[in-house]
Each structure stands twice: as structure tokens, then as C-alpha cells.
Design a protein around this motif. Structure first.
Motif, mmCIF file in Angstrom:
data_model
loop_
_atom_site.group_PDB
_atom_site.id
_atom_site.type_symbol
_atom_site.label_atom_id
_atom_site.label_comp_id
_atom_site.label_asym_id
_atom_site.label_seq_id
_atom_site.Cartn_x
_atom_site.Cartn_y
_atom_site.Cartn_z
ATOM 1 N N LYS A 119 31.686 14.804 10.409
ATOM 2 C CA LYS A 119 32.422 15.837 9.678
ATOM 3 C C LYS A 119 33.609 16.203 10.536
ATOM 4 C CE LYS A 119 29.279 18.744 7.127
ATOM 5 N NZ LYS A 119 28.548 19.993 7.318
ATOM 6 N N THR A 165 34.039 21.386 17.593
ATOM 7 C CA THR A 165 33.137 21.096 18.696
ATOM 8 C C THR A 165 33.931 20.637 19.922
ATOM 9 O OG1 THR A 165 31.569 20.385 17.019
ATOM 10 C CG2 THR A 165 30.995 19.906 19.297
ATOM 11 N N LYS A 191 28.883 21.586 15.337
ATOM 12 C CA LYS A 191 28.299 20.502 16.122
ATOM 13 C C LYS A 191 28.888 19.198 15.638
ATOM 14 C CE LYS A 191 23.858 22.635 16.904
ATOM 15 N NZ LYS A 191 22.491 22.799 16.494
ATOM 16 N N PHE A 192 28.687 18.150 16.417
ATOM 17 C CA PHE A 192 28.983 16.822 15.876
ATOM 18 C C PHE A 192 27.881 16.515 14.883
ATOM 19 C CE2 PHE A 192 31.020 16.059 20.170
ATOM 20 C CZ PHE A 192 32.314 16.152 19.682
ATOM 21 N N ARG A 193 28.282 16.317 13.642
ATOM 22 C CA ARG A 193 27.307 16.134 12.562
ATOM 23 C C ARG A 193 27.837 15.096 11.598
ATOM 24 N NH1 ARG A 193 24.432 21.473 11.913
ATOM 25 N NH2 ARG A 193 26.286 22.661 12.416
ATOM 26 N N TYR A 194 26.934 14.484 10.868
ATOM 27 C CA TYR A 194 27.370 13.586 9.808
ATOM 28 C C TYR A 194 27.794 14.385 8.589
ATOM 29 C CZ TYR A 194 25.085 9.760 12.350
ATOM 30 O OH TYR A 194 24.713 8.837 13.279
ATOM 31 N N GLY A 195 28.810 13.870 7.914
ATOM 32 C CA GLY A 195 29.181 14.472 6.639
ATOM 33 C C GLY A 195 28.162 14.075 5.589
ATOM 34 N N GLN A 196 27.680 15.053 4.839
ATOM 35 C CA GLN A 196 26.608 14.815 3.881
ATOM 36 C C GLN A 196 27.038 13.829 2.785
ATOM 37 O OE1 GLN A 196 23.453 15.993 4.124
ATOM 38 N NE2 GLN A 196 22.944 14.800 2.307
ATOM 39 N N GLU A 197 28.286 13.933 2.371
ATOM 40 C CA GLU A 197 28.712 13.111 1.241
ATOM 41 C C GLU A 197 28.646 11.631 1.557
ATOM 42 O OE1 GLU A 197 32.418 14.487 -0.318
ATOM 43 O OE2 GLU A 197 31.546 16.397 -0.938
ATOM 44 N N GLN A 198 29.149 11.285 2.765
ATOM 45 C CA GLN A 198 29.124 9.880 3.110
ATOM 46 C C GLN A 198 27.705 9.444 3.476
ATOM 47 O OE1 GLN A 198 31.159 7.822 6.426
ATOM 48 N NE2 GLN A 198 32.993 8.299 5.255
ATOM 49 N N MET A 199 26.934 10.409 3.949
ATOM 50 C CA MET A 199 25.602 10.118 4.441
ATOM 51 C C MET A 199 24.651 9.737 3.307
ATOM 52 S SD MET A 199 23.730 10.391 7.329
ATOM 53 C CE MET A 199 22.018 10.491 7.802
#
Lengths: 435, 370
Positions: free
Chosen positions: A391, A398, B53-61
């Protein structure tokens, strides 16, 4: 409803005996009967009676209490990985609820004690958390609570940047790296060390969610149906049990997935549905009736609960038949309609997707690759891109926070929309470079 | 058991309050909250104040789910615009917008803090209609939790001196049972103040919907603030074109006439209302008048000024005139008022060019603490 402690103690002793008879092996477990408000408080603190002061606990508490008030959610039980194990029961639970919960708790305790990923967890964490709390409070009195809380906020942004293979891949332990190398004040370093320790304590729970809940559900169901249920309890039990295992489309219920896999393993090892001979048999009818009466089911699941984590568990034991039976599917976002849609029921794709979402406890894999990037003391982090972008806005925020800790510019190498990019934050502004 | 969570909970609430304050101007000028009028609690959607945080984007995930459905079956809705302009993050699975409930009073006091509004000093003596119990007296018996520390020691000291037991070189004062003093309550009269607010709006042809929206929003917030300052508030609504009439709140905001503008008609009506129903010794009176300032004639304006000078001004705490900019430009009335009352503190005028100016205008009206 159980109000009297004695009644609960009798129940507990009885269930403990049954659990031990089945071979469950756990630390001494101390049950406490508390009201909903108190339970929500402890749940907000991640299961611990005492944590350091921080606003996010208040936020979680707020949402838990609202959920409870509106009747949307209810926590039946809480159990902490500690020796002795502490478990909290809500005092308004029915006695069937309490039976289920107590059995469930003993299985969790067995899992904590025996699963190898918990081997190095701090078994006196209740005390340790209380120590952290009092040290952080003490620091707050000296430094000012606002300042301390702000620093905690920075650290929490990095709490997922730890090494799941600890201590094998040090470069993934960014918290550990910063503790050693960042220009921190003593009190800051002390706080970061404590928060890193807490993050590592919680890590195995994130790595074994499906297994741990599956194991506990497997055993509460077995103990209750085979031993603890009286006739009058059956309907309440079915109701509670069904609610625990209910699934909603688009979400995996770890209780359900876990229990189904454990039951499947038990059955396969009881009947001998494994090994070369079985795999190579091509007669489907024959295979269906295949029963070598090996009776190795229980032995096998005990071994599995010892040696596996969610990734290896799913990889090895989610069979195509089970995948189909559980009606698992892959969903994806449809940009045009703005909705999430089912895109595939192919076993391999389901498994790949599931494994990806569990790898590195579901967090992006990020490593320190250079701490003197371009010879200027800049910090270079590299995201091991595995098909899904970070994201972006949150990644930038961050970076800002890491820069506050590192003091020099901080860069992140990642892939955005298929292009290799370098995100840079120098303390004032964000820049982006194509690589 | 002391619930430690309380501290964290209030800290969290503080942070939320800070967030609301940051966006207060936006909430206030957009009028989003007014729909909830009548309820005391208002729900404000805030983006979750999560830790980045460093997180994955839900849409692409995407992900894995369980249940019935064919390929193409919709299982959930994605990305609605959460915070226009600030992020594209939306209402994705696992990502929630926080609904925060705030009471109108809280909101009003936040607005007051932001605008630096002084508390209002009600005039008059107020009506004594309420006896409140206050811990304002001392007794010789009571519960230990109410013990008055200082008074108890004073008594002990007095006794020791009287008995000649007190030694200044070794000042030990030890209270005994009969020295002990306890706080106790006494019914204390609490004056209540009443306020009457008279809203006047020009509804002549030149006042469009946009202007009325401004008036609606501004008077809502004025109302909210004044309500937090008085025990009893009565609101009256007058609309006017060439003629004035009293209406209810709903009509006030939704009427549109086409006639000309005779402001004096409304002022006359306000004067009558005040004289007959709200004697100024018992009431704090506020008049808010909103118009585009296009009065029919200079003569009528003169009449208005006389009404203000001799009748309205002496009886009211505050007379506020807000001039909204209409499609046909802005009239002369505000200038006439300013020329006629250069020194009069009770008369406040404010020009409200657009919605953004509401904030400043509220401050101009209520910034004097009257």
C-alpha cells in the motif's frame, strides 16, 4: 451460568482429567471468572492483565465494548501462552459454554507447550509484560508520557519487520538492526528492545492461527461429545459449536479450516489413506473403501501439532478432496465493478493463494540491504516482491517513521505496478526513482 | 480492581477529539452534521487512526474464501472513497472507518475552543428555580472519605495549643476523634438563565438556495453554542420579504418568496415579540438577521436604524446582522448599519461570502462573549 467458583473448579478438574487421558499435555492452567467489561479490557491488552500505557489499547477496548453492547460479538475465552497458563472465562457464559471453553483452553495450552514454533517463547510473559509496563511508565514519568507514546508509535510501525526464521535471517529483523545501529537515546533503545521482544512473543501465534484454533476446536468437540455433554446440553453445544465454525463468504474461518484438516488427517491415518501405495492406486471405487484399520490417526495429529506451522500444515495436508469439500475459492478485486468476486476454484490456485497469505505471517518481506547506501549513511530497505504491491501511501508514512529513527534518509526498493521503484524519504520530502 | 484501560481509553478519546478538531472547519461548513439535528449524539465518520505499516494492498491481494458461488459471484464490495482528497483507501475488508459519537455539547465546546469563543456572561440575575447540592459546609461527623484534611489539623492544632500541648520546636499535631471535620453538602440556589433567540431571514426573490444553506448552517452552530451556555433557550423564527411573518423552524429554512424587501417589517415584528413575550429583565435576547442586504429604499433603512437604536438594541444582548452574497451581488444594508453604529458593541455585522466564511462569521458574532 456459573457463579460459584467451586462448581467451576469441579468442572475444570473433570475436564482436565479427560484432556490428560486423551494425551493432551499442558502447563498448569489457572482459570479466572470475570465480567464482560474486564474480559474486554484484558482482550484489548492482547490477553494480558497489565500492559504499558498506550492509546491503541483504548481503541481496541472501545471497539470490543461496543461490539459487545450491540450484541455483535462476544469473547468467550482468552488464554495466554505462559507457564502457568492463564485463562479467562466470562462469568455470564452458560455452563455448556464454560465446558466448551475449558476444553478448548486445555487444547490451546497443549499447543503452546508442544508446538515447536513456541519453543523459544518467554513462558513468564505475564510477568515480563508487567515489567515492561512499569519500566515504560517509569520512563514516561521522566521523559513525559507524550514523548514516550510518540516513540512507541514509531516502533509499532515496525513491529511486523521481524525475522520469522529468527535468528537465521538477520537482515529481516529490522527492529533488531535499528536497536543495534540507529542513533537512539538509551530510553528509546530500551523501549525498542521491549517492543521487539513482545513482537517475537506474539509471532508464533500469528504463524499458527489456523492450526491452533483448529486443534482447540477439534478437542473441545471431541471431549464434549464423547465425555462432557449431558443430554440437556446438546442443543446449546450444537449452537455454540456451529457459531464458532460458521463461515462467511470471502473469509476463512481458521477454526473451521483447522478442525476440518485435523479431522481429515485423523481419518486418513486411521484408514491408511496415505503413502505410495494409496497415492498410486487408480481404482476410485477401491480407494473410497480403502481402510487398512491402522488406527494411527491420533498419533499423527499429535505429531502434526508438534512439528508444523500454518504454512507447512496447509501445504502438506490440504488435499484436493478437502479443498473441494470445504468449497474453497480464490477471490479477487474487480476494478471495473468495484467488487470482490470469486475467480477460481482450482485447487492449486486456492492453495497458492492461501499459502501466500500465510507466508511471513501474512506480512510483506522486507530486509535491510545497505546501511551506508550510496556512501552517505542512507538506509536501504528492499521489499522482496512476491506479486502484490505494498500500500503505497502507508509505505511512505512508514518510511517517514523509520527516517525519524534512523535520522538519515531512508530508501525502499520495491515494485509498483510492475515497475521497479526506489522510494526515498529524506526527512523533508518524498521522492521516487525508477530503477 | 482498578481498570487500567480507562487511561488508555481516555487517551484514545483525546486523540480522536484532536482529529475531529483538525477537521472541524470542514464538518462545520459542510453542514453534514445538521441532518442529525434533534439527536443529542452525532456520529462522525473518521478514518481509522491506525498505525502505518508496510502492508499489502487488499485490492491487489485478493484472498481465499469459503462457500457457495460460481466464478464471477460477488462476495463483497470494495474501495469506496473514504476521505476525499487525502487517500484512496476505502472500506475494504479489514479496513474500517471509525464511527465516533460525539455529543452536540462536546462539538460546540470544541468549536468554541477552536474559535476561541469566550463563555457568555448572562446578564440579569437569573431565575432561581433549582437547588443544587454542593459540598460547601463542614460537619463534625461524616465518612472518612469526606474528611477535610486541613480543617481537621487546624482543630487539632487549636486544641493542642489550648491545652498547652503544642511545642513549636517539635510541631507534632495529632488529631483525635473530636478534631475531625468532614465536608458536607448544603442545598445552594443555582440561578438559571433564559435566552431567547430570534432568527430573521430575508426570503425575498434574490435569496437563493445556496444563501439559505449558509444561513441554515450558521444558525445551527450559533444555536448549538448558545444552547450550551444557557439553561433554557427559546427560538423564534421570522421571515420577511416586503412583509414579515413568524414561522416554524422548518418553514424558516425552506420558504422562498418572490417579493421585494422591507427589512423594517421584520424588525417591527421582533420588537413586538420582545416587548410582549420576553421582558428583558428576565431574558437574554439575541437577534440574528440574515439578508443579502438589498433593502427596498433608503427610507426603510432609516426606519430600521431607528428601530435598532431605540427598541432592539437596548433590549438585546446582541444584535447580529449577517449579509450573504447572492447572485445579484451584495447590498448596501451592511454598510448603512456600520455607518450608523460605528461604536455600538451590541451590534455586530458580518459579511458571509460563501460557506468557507461561516467559520469566521460565527467568530465575529459570538467572539465577544455577550
Amino acid at each position: 451460568m456459573i457463579k460459584v467458583k467451586n462448581e467451576l473448579q469441579d468442572l475444570q478438574k473433570q475436564i482436565e482429567l479427560w484432556a490428560r487421558d486423551y494425551g493432551l499435555d499442558f502447563f498448569e492452567t489457572i482459570f479466572e471468572l470475570i465480567d464482560a467489561k474486564h474480559l474486554n479490557e484484558i482482550a484489548a491488552y492482547g490477553g494480558f492483565p497489565t500492559r504499558y500505557p498506550h492509546w491503541r489499547f483504548g481503541m481496541i477496548y472501545d471497539s470490543l465494548s461496543k461490539g459487545y453492547e450491540y450484541g455483535l460479538q462476544k469473547i468467550y475465552e482468552l488464554v495466554i501462552n505462559n507457564d502457568p497458563c492463564y485463562a479467562y472465562l466470562m462469568n455470564s457464559n452458560t455452563s455448556v459454554d464454560q465446558k466448551i471453553v475449558i476444553a478448548h483452553v486445555y487444547a490451546h495450552c497443549d499447543f503452546f507447550k508442544n508446538n515447536q514454533y513456541f519453543k523459544n517463547t518467554h513462558r513468564k510473559m505475564v510477568d515480563e509484560m508487567a515489567n515492561h509496563a512499569s519500566r515504560i511508565r517509569h520512563t514516561g514519568e521522566g521523559m513525559g508520557f507524550e514523548e514516550v507514546e510518540n516513540f512507541i508509535d514509531l516502533c509499532l510501525s515496525l513491529e511486523n519487520l521481524i525475522d520469522v526464521h529468527a535468528p537465521l535471517r538477520k537482515e529481516n529483523d529490522i527492529l533488531g538492526f535499528l536497536i543495534e545501529k540507529a542513533p537512539l537515546e538509551d530510553w528509546q533503545r530500551e523501549i525498542m528492545i521491549m517492543l521487539r521482544q513482545e513482537a517475537y512473543y506474539f509471532l508464533p501465534q500469528a504463524q499458527t492461527k489456523i492450526m491452533n484454533e483448529g486443534w482447540a476446536s477439534f478437542w473441545h468437540s471431541k471431549i464434549l461429545t464423547e465425555k462432557a455433554l449431558k443430554d440437556v446440553d446438546i442443543v446449546d453445544f450444537a449452537d455454540h459449536h456451529a457459531a464458532t465454525l460458521a463461515t462467511q463468504p470471502g473469509q476463512i474461518n481458521p477454526y473451521k479450516l483447522g478442525i476440518e484438516i485435523f479431522r481429515d488427517i485423523e481419518e486418513r491415518w486411521n484408514k491408511g489413506h496415505y503413502g505410495k501405495e494409496y497415492e498410486e492406486c487408480e481404482d476410485i471405487e477401491f480407494k473410497k473403501k480403502w481402510d487398512k484399520k491402522l488406527g494411527k490417526g491420533l498419533e499423527k495429529i499429535f505429531q502434526v501439532r508438534k512439528l508444523y506451522n500454518d504454512v507447512t500444515f496447509i501445504d502438506e495436508f490440504l488435499t484436493p478432496e478437502l479443498c473441494e469439500k470445504l468449497k474453497l475459492f480464490v477471490y479477487a478485486y474487480n476494478k471495473r465493478n468495484g467488487t470482490y468476486e470469486i475467480i477460481d476454484r482450482d485447487v492449486k490456485k486456492v492453495k497458492d493463494k492461501l499459502l501466500f497469505s500465510l507466508t511471513n505471517f501474512g506480512q510483506p518481506m522486507i530486509a535491510v540491504t545497505d546501511r551506508n547506501f550510496e556512501g552517505k549513511g542512507e538506509l536501504l530497505l528492499t521489499h522482496a516482491h512476491m506479486g502484490v504491491d505494498l500500500k503505497l501511501l502507508e509505505a511512505k508514512e512508514t518510511l517517514e517513521r523509520i527516517q525519524k529513527i534512523w535520522k538519515q534518509p531512508v530508501c525502499l526498493e520495491t515494485i509498483i505496478n510492475g515497475e521497479k521503484r526506489l522510494l526515498i524519504f529524506d526527512g523533508k520530502e518524498h521522492r521516487e526513482k525508477a530503477l | 480492581m482498578i481498570h487500567k484501560i480507562e487511561r488508555d481509553y481516555y487517551r484514545f478519546k483525546d486523540i480522536i477529539k484532536g482529529r475531529i478538531k483538525q477537521n472541524l472547519k470542514k464538518y462545520i461548513t459542510k453542514g453534514e452534521l445538521i441532518g442529525a439535528q434533534g439527536k443529542n449524539l452525532i456520529s462522525i465518520p473518521l478514518p481509522q487512526i491506525d498505525i502505518p505499516k508496510f502492508r499489502y494492498g487488499q485490492e491487489q491481494m485478493g484472498g481465499v474464501g469459503q462457500g457457495e458461488g460460481k466464478v464471477g459471484t460477488v462476495i463483497g464490495k470494495g474501495g469506496q472513497e473514504a476521505e476525499a482528497g487525502t487517500s484512496q483507501a476505502g472500506n475494504l475488508p479489514g479496513e474500517h472507518v471509525l464511527e465516533v459519537e460525539v455529543s452536540l455539547e462536546e462539538l460546540a465546546s470544541m468549536m468554541a475552543e477552536e474559535l476561541d469563543l469566550p463563555r457568555i456572561q448572562p446578564k440579569g440575575h437569573g431565575i432561581v428555580s433549582n437547588l443544587a447540592n454542593r459540598y460547601s459546609t463542614i460537619r463534625t461527623s461524616g465518612t472518612e472519605s469526606l474528611r477535610h484534611f486541613k480543617r481537621t489539623y487546624k482543630e487539632a492544632l487549636k486544641r493542642q495549643i489550648a491545652h498547652g500541648e503544642y511545642n513549636p520546636d517539635n510541631p507534632n499535631v495529632v488529631p483525635i476523634k473530636r478534631d475531625k471535620r468532614y465536608r458536607f453538602w448544603k442545598p445552594t440556589p443555582r440561578p438559571e438563565y433564559n435566552a431567547a433567540i430570534i432568527y430573521i431571514m430575508d426570503v425575498s426573490g434574490s435569496m437563493g438556495d445556496e444563501q439559505k444553506e449558509i444561513v441554515r448552517i450558521e444558525s445551527f452552530w450559533i444555536d448549538t453554542w448558545l444552547r450550551s451556555q444557557y439553561d433554557n433557550i427559546v427560538c423564534r423564527y421570522i421571515i420577511h420579504d416586503a412583509q414579515a411573518k413568524e414561522v416554524d423552524q422548518n418553514t424558516f429554512y425552506h420558504t422562498r418568496e418572490s417579493g421585494g424587501t422591507l427589512i423594517s417589517s421584520a424588525y417591527k415584528m421582533a420588537k413586538t415579540l420582545i416587548e410582549t413575550e420576553y421582558p428583558s429583565q428576565d431574558w437574554n435576547i439575541y437577534v440574528f438577521h440574515f439578508s443579502d442586504g438589498d433593502n427596498w429604499s433608503g427610507e426603510d433603512t432609516k426606519l430600521c436604524i431607528d428601530l435598532l437604536k431605540y427598541h432592539l438594541c437596548p433590549r438585546t444582548n446582541l444584535f447580529c446582522y449577517g449579509q450573504v452574497e447572492s447572485r445579484y451581488g451584495s447590498g448596501q444594508f451592511i454598510k448603512d448599519l456600520r455607518d450608523a453604529f460605528p461604536q455600538e458593541e451590541k451590534i455586530v455585522t458580518s459579511k458571509i461570502d460563501d460557506k468557507d466564511a461561516i467559520y469566521k462569521s460565527i467568530k465575529e458574532f459570538l467572539g465577544k462573549g455577550k
